[in-house]
Design a protein around this motif. Structure first.
Motif, short mmCIF file in Angstrom:
data_model
loop_
_atom_site.label_atom_id
_atom_site.label_comp_id
_atom_site.label_asym_id
_atom_site.label_seq_id
_atom_site.Cartn_x
_atom_site.Cartn_y
_atom_site.Cartn_z
N ASN A 37 0.81 -1.22 0.00
CA ASN A 37 0.00 0.00 0.00
C ASN A 37 0.84 1.27 0.00
OD1 ASN A 37 -2.50 -1.38 0.03
ND2 ASN A 37 -2.39 -1.62 2.24
N HIS A 122 -1.32 -0.57 7.99
CA HIS A 122 -1.91 -0.61 6.66
C HIS A 122 -0.86 -0.41 5.57
CE1 HIS A 122 -4.73 0.24 3.37
NE2 HIS A 122 -4.03 1.32 3.13
N GLN A 125 1.01 -3.54 4.13
CA GLN A 125 0.27 -4.69 3.61
C GLN A 125 0.34 -4.78 2.08
OE1 GLN A 125 -0.77 -6.71 6.09
NE2 GLN A 125 0.06 -5.07 7.38
#
Length: 233
Positions: A37, A122, A125
């Motif tokens: 990400n 996040h 990932q």
């Protein structure tokens, strides 16, 4: 020009054409490197300062390549490997300590390569479009090479993998480092050009010329898929 004659540096300009790789289904794996990400998400341009907007614009070709070429092609290749019953593995940059003190020196140096990506956040990932399935191996690394500092070498050996198909980012950094490590461990390595990207097309193309023929063979997705259709593999 096909993969047997493309992406050659002057070292290999006169070398004979390589034989087709043997892609045995029980000894060939796909390795997806660092499509995370943090590398595909960015703030709205209008929210940035003038200096930040200039840098945002510099990275636009990379983001367009990721969106239009690398991620769609990689997703299709992952599904092809899954249909064939072939192994799909992932590597991602992710530190175990929230403050990142377990990172290698290359990820602690100031500048663009400074990477603080705790494993549960996040940003670290794998992107949703390429999400691993529950039984697919994901190794976390704090190094450029996916073999250095992980147990990936042991995992590949335990599963009988001899040929590794490499895709991901960045061509001139983590992809290249992993390819070189795999070659040094005597794995056969294929790099899929249109499933990789660097910060610029110039860096991408130059690195492919550097690693091709000695550390790997560089193919396009369509060329790899054509080889996968051959019988008795």
């Amino acid at each position: 020009m096909n993969w047997k004659t493309a992406w050659r540096s002057f070292y290999y300009a006169e070398a004979p054409e390589p034989a087709d790789p043997v892609l045995a289904r029980d000894s060939t794996a796909l390795l997806v490197i660092d499509v995370q990400n943090t590398y595909v998400e960015r703030p709205p341009r209008e929210s940035l300062s003038t200096i930040e907007q200039a840098r945002w614009d510099t990275w636009t070709p990379f983001h367009e390549r990721m969106r239009d070429t690398v991620i769609p092609n990689t997703a299709a290749l992952i599904e092809r490997f899954r249909r064939e019953g072939m192994e799909v593995l992932f590597a991602r940059i992710a530190c175990q300590k929230p403050d990142g003190r377990d990172r290698s020196l290359s990820q602690k140096k100031p500048g663009w390569n400074y990477l603080l990506l705790p494993k549960d956040e996040h940003a670290s990932q794998i992107v949703a479009e390429l999400a691993p399935r529950s039984d697919e191996i994901v190794v976390c690394k704090t190094t450029d090479s996916a073999l250095t500092g992980t147990n990936l070498r042991l995992l590949l050996s335990n599963m009988g993998i001899r040929t590794v198909v490499v895709v991901g980012i960045f061509t001139d950094q983590c992809v290249s480092s992993t390819v070189r490590s795999l070659a040094d461990e005597s794995f056969d390595v294929l790099v899929i050009e249109d499933c990789c990207a660097a910060g610029s097309s110039e860096l991408h193309e130059r690195e492919l010329e550097i690693i091709n023929m000695i550390y790997c063979h560089v193919l396009r997705r369509a060329e790899l898929e054509a080889l996968l259709t051959r019988p008795c593999q």
